[in-house]
Design a protein around this motif. Sequence first.
Motif, PDB file in Angstrom:
ATOM      1  N   LYS A 259      54.127  16.507  36.965  1.00 25.12           N
ATOM      2  CA  LYS A 259      54.102  15.708  35.734  1.00 25.12           C
ATOM      3  C   LYS A 259      53.320  16.422  34.640  1.00 25.12           C
ATOM      4  CE  LYS A 259      52.973  11.191  33.770  1.00 25.12           C
ATOM      5  NZ  LYS A 259      53.164  11.713  32.481  1.00 25.12           N
ATOM      6  N   ALA A 260      52.181  16.980  34.979  1.00 27.20           N
ATOM      7  CA  ALA A 260      51.387  17.713  33.989  1.00 27.20           C
ATOM      8  C   ALA A 260      52.167  18.922  33.470  1.00 27.20           C
ATOM      9  CB  ALA A 260      50.057  18.159  34.592  1.00 27.20           C
ATOM     10  N   PHE A 261      52.896  19.587  34.344  1.00 28.32           N
ATOM     11  CA  PHE A 261      53.723  20.721  33.937  1.00 28.32           C
ATOM     12  C   PHE A 261      54.795  20.262  32.962  1.00 28.32           C
ATOM     13  CE2 PHE A 261      57.435  23.434  34.405  1.00 28.32           C
ATOM     14  CZ  PHE A 261      56.891  24.691  34.218  1.00 28.32           C
ATOM     15  N   HIS A 262      55.473  19.177  33.298  1.00 26.73           N
ATOM     16  CA  HIS A 262      56.521  18.635  32.428  1.00 26.73           C
ATOM     17  C   HIS A 262      55.960  18.257  31.067  1.00 26.73           C
ATOM     18  CE1 HIS A 262      59.135  15.359  30.917  1.00 26.73           C
ATOM     19  NE2 HIS A 262      60.060  16.225  31.241  1.00 26.73           N
TER      20      HIS A 262
ATOM     21  N   ARG B 217      55.218  19.513  25.179  1.00 22.80           N
ATOM     22  CA  ARG B 217      54.324  19.801  24.051  1.00 22.80           C
ATOM     23  C   ARG B 217      54.564  21.211  23.515  1.00 22.80           C
ATOM     24  NH1 ARG B 217      50.818  17.194  27.496  1.00 22.80           N
ATOM     25  NH2 ARG B 217      49.784  19.134  28.077  1.00 22.80           N
ATOM     26  N   ARG B 218      54.818  22.162  24.405  1.00 21.58           N
ATOM     27  CA  ARG B 218      55.101  23.537  23.980  1.00 21.58           C
ATOM     28  C   ARG B 218      56.369  23.576  23.138  1.00 21.58           C
ATOM     29  NH1 ARG B 218      58.396  27.355  24.715  1.00 21.58           N
ATOM     30  NH2 ARG B 218      59.574  26.324  26.344  1.00 21.58           N
ATOM     31  N   ARG B 219      57.405  22.857  23.586  1.00 24.54           N
ATOM     32  CA  ARG B 219      58.662  22.836  22.830  1.00 24.54           C
ATOM     33  C   ARG B 219      58.492  22.123  21.488  1.00 24.54           C
ATOM     34  NH1 ARG B 219      60.680  21.686  27.687  1.00 24.54           N
ATOM     35  NH2 ARG B 219      61.290  19.595  27.126  1.00 24.54           N
ATOM     36  N   LEU B 220      57.690  21.068  21.466  1.00 22.02           N
ATOM     37  CA  LEU B 220      57.428  20.366  20.210  1.00 22.02           C
ATOM     38  C   LEU B 220      56.781  21.320  19.211  1.00 22.02           C
ATOM     39  CD1 LEU B 220      57.246  17.740  18.527  1.00 22.02           C
ATOM     40  CD2 LEU B 220      55.008  17.372  19.576  1.00 22.02           C
ATOM     41  N   ALA B 221      55.763  22.029  19.632  1.00 17.99           N
ATOM     42  CA  ALA B 221      55.069  22.976  18.753  1.00 17.99           C
ATOM     43  C   ALA B 221      56.026  24.064  18.270  1.00 17.99           C
ATOM     44  CB  ALA B 221      53.874  23.600  19.479  1.00 17.99           C
TER      45      ALA B 221
END
Length: 72
Positions: free
Chosen positions: A36-39, A44-48
Amino acid sequence: WHAEQPITLARLSRETAVSAFHLQRAFKRALGVSPKAFHDAERRRRLAKHLRKGDTVSRATYEAGFGPSSRV
Protein backbone atom coordinates in the motif's frame (compact mmCIF):
# COMPACT_ATOMS: atom_id res chain seq x y z
CA TRP A 1 -1.18 -1.28 -14.07
CA HIS A 2 -4.28 0.67 -13.06
CA ALA A 3 -3.24 3.12 -10.37
CA GLU A 4 -6.81 4.14 -9.67
CA GLN A 5 -7.58 0.57 -8.63
CA PRO A 6 -5.18 -0.48 -5.90
CA ILE A 7 -4.34 -4.14 -5.93
CA THR A 8 -5.28 -5.61 -2.59
CA LEU A 9 -3.19 -8.14 -0.72
CA ALA A 10 -6.10 -10.57 -1.03
CA ARG A 11 -6.05 -10.26 -4.82
CA LEU A 12 -2.27 -10.57 -5.03
CA SER A 13 -2.45 -13.54 -2.73
CA ARG A 14 -4.97 -15.29 -4.96
CA GLU A 15 -3.05 -14.49 -8.14
CA THR A 16 0.30 -15.64 -6.78
CA ALA A 17 -0.94 -18.53 -4.64
CA VAL A 18 0.97 -17.09 -1.68
CA SER A 19 -0.64 -16.18 1.63
CA ALA A 20 -1.36 -12.49 2.16
CA PHE A 21 0.72 -12.54 5.34
CA HIS A 22 3.76 -14.00 3.56
CA LEU A 23 3.31 -11.68 0.60
CA GLN A 24 3.17 -8.59 2.82
CA ARG A 25 6.35 -9.61 4.64
CA ALA A 26 8.22 -10.55 1.46
CA PHE A 27 7.22 -7.31 -0.28
CA LYS A 28 8.31 -5.20 2.67
CA ARG A 29 11.57 -7.15 3.05
CA ALA A 30 12.38 -6.68 -0.66
CA LEU A 31 11.30 -3.06 -1.10
CA GLY A 32 11.33 -1.68 2.42
CA VAL A 33 7.69 -0.59 2.33
CA SER A 34 4.30 -2.25 2.34
CA PRO A 35 2.45 -2.77 -0.96
CA LYS A 36 0.00 0.00 0.00
CA ALA A 37 2.79 2.43 0.84
CA PHE A 38 4.45 1.59 -2.48
CA HIS A 39 1.20 2.21 -4.36
CA ASP A 40 0.63 5.52 -2.56
CA ALA A 41 4.19 6.70 -3.26
CA GLU A 42 3.88 5.76 -6.92
CA ARG A 43 0.67 7.78 -7.28
CA ARG A 44 2.32 10.79 -5.61
CA ARG A 45 5.30 10.43 -7.96
CA ARG A 46 3.00 10.41 -10.99
CA LEU A 47 1.06 13.39 -9.66
CA ALA A 48 4.26 15.41 -9.29
CA LYS A 49 5.38 14.37 -12.79
CA HIS A 50 2.13 15.59 -14.34
CA LEU A 51 2.23 18.85 -12.41
CA ARG A 52 5.84 19.51 -13.50
CA LYS A 53 4.76 18.80 -17.06
CA GLY A 54 2.22 21.61 -16.77
CA ASP A 55 -1.02 19.68 -16.42
CA THR A 56 -3.79 21.31 -14.45
CA VAL A 57 -4.21 20.08 -10.90
CA SER A 58 -7.45 18.30 -11.78
CA ARG A 59 -5.89 16.64 -14.86
CA ALA A 60 -2.75 15.64 -12.94
CA THR A 61 -4.89 14.26 -10.14
CA TYR A 62 -6.90 12.15 -12.56
CA GLU A 63 -3.85 10.96 -14.51
CA ALA A 64 -2.06 9.97 -11.31
CA GLY A 65 -4.90 7.68 -10.35
CA PHE A 66 -6.51 9.63 -7.55
CA GLY A 67 -10.26 9.70 -7.32
CA PRO A 68 -11.85 12.97 -6.26
CA SER A 69 -9.39 15.80 -5.83
CA SER A 70 -10.10 15.77 -2.11
CA ARG A 71 -8.10 12.52 -1.94
CA VAL A 72 -4.93 14.32 -2.97
